[in-house]
Design a protein around this motif. Structure first.
Motif, PDB file in Angstrom:
ATOM      1  N   UNK A  64       0.940  -1.156   0.017  1.00 33.53           N
ATOM      2  CA  UNK A  64       0.019   0.096   0.006  1.00 33.53           C
ATOM      3  C   UNK A  64       1.032   1.370  -0.049  1.00 33.53           C
ATOM      4  N   UNK A  65       2.083   1.203   0.323  1.00 38.48           N
ATOM      5  CA  UNK A  65       3.077   2.404   0.234  1.00 38.48           C
ATOM      6  C   UNK A  65       3.623   2.773  -1.073  1.00 38.48           C
ATOM      7  N   UNK A  66       3.012   1.916  -2.168  1.00 40.69           N
ATOM      8  CA  UNK A  66       3.687   2.145  -3.416  1.00 40.69           C
ATOM      9  C   UNK A  66       2.727   2.699  -4.191  1.00 40.69           C
ATOM     10  N   UNK A  67       3.090   4.043  -4.424  1.00 44.01           N
ATOM     11  CA  UNK A  67       1.818   4.993  -5.276  1.00 44.01           C
ATOM     12  C   UNK A  67       1.493   4.423  -6.756  1.00 44.01           C
ATOM     13  N   UNK A  68       2.481   3.985  -7.317  1.00 44.12           N
ATOM     14  CA  UNK A  68       2.185   3.340  -8.661  1.00 44.12           C
ATOM     15  C   UNK A  68       1.244   2.188  -8.444  1.00 44.12           C
ATOM     16  N   UNK A  69       1.404   1.515  -7.430  1.00 47.83           N
ATOM     17  CA  UNK A  69       0.748   0.187  -7.135  1.00 47.83           C
ATOM     18  C   UNK A  69      -0.651   0.535  -7.079  1.00 47.83           C
ATOM     19  N   UNK A  70      -0.992   1.706  -6.417  1.00 43.40           N
ATOM     20  CA  UNK A  70      -2.190   2.102  -6.307  1.00 43.40           C
ATOM     21  C   UNK A  70      -3.159   2.156  -7.649  1.00 43.40           C
ATOM     22  N   UNK A  71      -2.412   2.990  -8.615  1.00 42.06           N
ATOM     23  CA  UNK A  71      -2.874   3.262  -9.895  1.00 42.06           C
ATOM     24  C   UNK A  71      -3.073   1.993 -10.518  1.00 42.06           C
ATOM     25  N   UNK A  72      -2.311   1.009 -10.553  1.00 45.11           N
ATOM     26  CA  UNK A  72      -2.539  -0.179 -11.086  1.00 45.11           C
ATOM     27  C   UNK A  72      -3.617  -1.211 -10.599  1.00 45.11           C
ATOM     28  N   UNK A  73      -3.922  -1.106  -9.301  1.00 43.21           N
ATOM     29  CA  UNK A  73      -4.775  -1.859  -8.558  1.00 43.21           C
ATOM     30  C   UNK A  73      -6.228  -1.080  -9.256  1.00 43.21           C
ATOM     31  N   UNK A  74      -6.229   0.054  -9.073  1.00 42.60           N
ATOM     32  CA  UNK A  74      -7.772   0.642  -9.367  1.00 42.60           C
ATOM     33  C   UNK A  74      -7.978   0.450 -11.070  1.00 42.60           C
ATOM     34  N   UNK A  75      -6.809   0.413 -11.881  1.00 42.20           N
ATOM     35  CA  UNK A  75      -6.784   0.095 -13.371  1.00 42.20           C
ATOM     36  C   UNK A  75      -7.267  -1.176 -13.288  1.00 42.20           C
ATOM     37  N   UNK A  76      -6.960  -2.164 -12.559  1.00 38.86           N
ATOM     38  CA  UNK A  76      -7.182  -3.569 -12.682  1.00 38.86           C
ATOM     39  C   UNK A  76      -8.666  -3.765 -12.250  1.00 38.86           C
ATOM     40  N   UNK A  77      -8.959  -3.090 -11.363  1.00 40.00           N
ATOM     41  CA  UNK A  77     -10.367  -3.326 -10.572  1.00 40.00           C
ATOM     42  C   UNK A  77     -11.344  -2.603 -11.708  1.00 40.00           C
ATOM     43  N   UNK A  78     -11.289  -1.578 -12.325  1.00 43.47           N
ATOM     44  CA  UNK A  78     -11.977  -0.902 -12.943  1.00 43.47           C
ATOM     45  C   UNK A  78     -12.257  -1.859 -14.427  1.00 43.47           C
ATOM     46  N   UNK A  79     -11.210  -2.517 -15.031  1.00 42.47           N
ATOM     47  CA  UNK A  79     -10.974  -3.264 -16.082  1.00 42.47           C
ATOM     48  C   UNK A  79     -11.776  -4.494 -15.925  1.00 42.47           C
ATOM     49  N   UNK A  80     -11.427  -5.194 -14.763  1.00 44.44           N
ATOM     50  CA  UNK A  80     -12.234  -6.455 -14.446  1.00 44.44           C
ATOM     51  C   UNK A  80     -13.593  -6.382 -13.940  1.00 44.44           C
ATOM     52  N   UNK A  81     -13.929  -5.366 -13.300  1.00 45.93           N
ATOM     53  CA  UNK A  81     -15.313  -5.406 -12.696  1.00 45.93           C
ATOM     54  C   UNK A  81     -16.092  -4.163 -13.142  1.00 45.93           C
ATOM     55  N   UNK A  82     -15.622  -3.405 -13.745  1.00 48.20           N
ATOM     56  CA  UNK A  82     -16.316  -2.132 -14.349  1.00 48.20           C
ATOM     57  C   UNK A  82     -16.667  -1.197 -13.413  1.00 48.20           C
ATOM     58  N   UNK A  83     -16.127  -1.029 -12.074  1.00 49.34           N
ATOM     59  CA  UNK A  83     -16.318  -0.270 -11.256  1.00 49.34           C
ATOM     60  C   UNK A  83     -15.816  -0.367  -9.760  1.00 49.34           C
ATOM     61  N   UNK A  84     -15.924   0.701  -8.940  1.00 54.17           N
ATOM     62  CA  UNK A  84     -15.537   0.376  -7.389  1.00 54.17           C
ATOM     63  C   UNK A  84     -16.682   1.237  -6.837  1.00 54.17           C
ATOM     64  N   UNK A  85     -17.213   0.380  -5.841  1.00 59.42           N
ATOM     65  CA  UNK A  85     -18.127   1.019  -4.877  1.00 59.42           C
ATOM     66  C   UNK A  85     -17.463   1.081  -3.387  1.00 59.42           C
ATOM     67  N   UNK A  86     -16.438   0.088  -2.949  1.00 54.40           N
ATOM     68  CA  UNK A  86     -16.261   0.334  -1.632  1.00 54.40           C
ATOM     69  C   UNK A  86     -14.697   0.157  -1.467  1.00 54.40           C
TER      70      UNK A  86
END
Ligand SMILES: NC(=O)c1ccc[n+]([C@@H]2O[C@H](COP(=O)([O-])OP(=O)(O)OC[C@H]3O[C@@H](n4cnc5c(N)ncnc54)[C@H](O)[C@@H]3O)[C@@H](O)[C@H]2O)c1
Length: 257
Positions: A64-86
């Motif tokens: 969680x301390x990796x800033x780029x890792x946050x971008x990658x995670x959010x991109x993954x979630x949006x691509x795979x799941x189509x959104x983020x609620x929580x």
């Protein structure tokens, strides 16, 4: 199961253990798809047994301390799941030390994991949730409300989470994003974090601490991870639609007096 999170997509950090693990299980019971992240891959894989990387539980390595890792995670979630609620910003560490003997390196490490990462996660989640709203739950602690002599860096980090949460909540409300941001303040809950902290203490201190808990927790015992998971569930669900910037204390009454 009563579908309180039906069709919701959730990310929980530090979910391989303790409170994050219990929260992931509770969210799945209530119908959410959950992406659990942790930097301890062995523990992450072990925690979810043979469940493969498919919905409703998906596992992702993340520091969680990796800033780029946050971008990658959010991109993954949006691509795979189509959104983020929580998003539940749960990952955290404890390094014990007083205001006199804490090293600057322990101080910075604690702020980096417990506070900086909560900021980066909240910022990333706001970007992803803007189109349709959402709920961000930041795990602080009773140590973010009251001081403890041997928890200087931890106190500072968790106090920071508490007040940062209110700033983010006000910002989201002012922009009409329909994103709510709240903090949870667990008391003493029996998890590997507590067990590890106890293991580093001299046995007389452990005995004194356990006795203090028994005597000073009004409800008479440490809490269970599920107690915190249920608080996360409430704040994550639409049942808390009028709740933002709040601090939910779940501590058996410890901070009442
Ligand atoms: N257990 C308690 O009594 C208690 C009380 C108050 C607050 N909290 C808070 O609750 C949260 C969860 O605590 P827990 O008791 O379940 O602890 P835990 O040690 O059982 O779990 C924490 C998880 O966070 C992960 N983690 C640590 N650093 C990370 C990083 N940089 N990136 C990604 N993952 C990382 C660990 O690998 C671990 O799986 C923490 O924020 C903690 O401060 C716990």
């Amino acid at each position: 199961m009563s579908d309180r999170l039906l069709n919701k997509i959730a990310v929980i950090t530090g979910g391989a253990s303790g409170l994050g693990l219990a929260t992931a299980a509770r969210f799945v019971e209530e119908g959410a798809s959950v992406v659990v992240t942790d930097k301890d891959e062995d523990r992450l894989n072990g925690a979810f047994g043979n469940i493969s990387n498919i919905k409703p539980i998906d596992r992702r390595y993340q520091d969680v301390t990796d800033e780029l890792g946050w971008n990658n995670l959010i991109e993954y979630v949006l691509t795979e799941y189509g959104g983020l609620d929580i998003l539940v910003n749960n990952a955290g560490i404890v390094i014990r030390g007083t205001a006199e003997d804490t090293t600057i390196s322990d101080w910075r490490k604690t702020q980096e994991v417990n506070l900086d990462a909560v900021f980066m996660g909240t910022r990333a989640a706001i970007g992803a949730m803007k189109p349709s709203g959402g709920s961000i739950v930041n795990i602080s602690s009773i140590e973010g409300l009251v001081g403890e002599a041997t928890a200087a860096a931890y106190n500072a980090s968790k106090g920071g989470v508490r007040i940062f949460t209110k700033s983010a909540a006000l910002h989201c409300a002012s922009q009409n994003y329909r994103i709510r941001v709240n903090s949870i303040h667990p008391g003493f809950i029996r998890t590997p974090m507590i067990d590890n902290a106890l293991a580093t203490m001299p046995s007389d201190e452990v005995e004194a601490l356990l006795l203090r808990m028994e005597n000073e927790i009004p409800l008479g015992a440490m809490g269970d991870p599920e107690d915190i998971a249920n608080g996360c569930l409430y704040l994550a669900s639409d049942e808390s639609k009028y709740v933002t910037g709040s601090e939910l204390v779940i501590d058996g009454g410890y901070t009442c007096r």
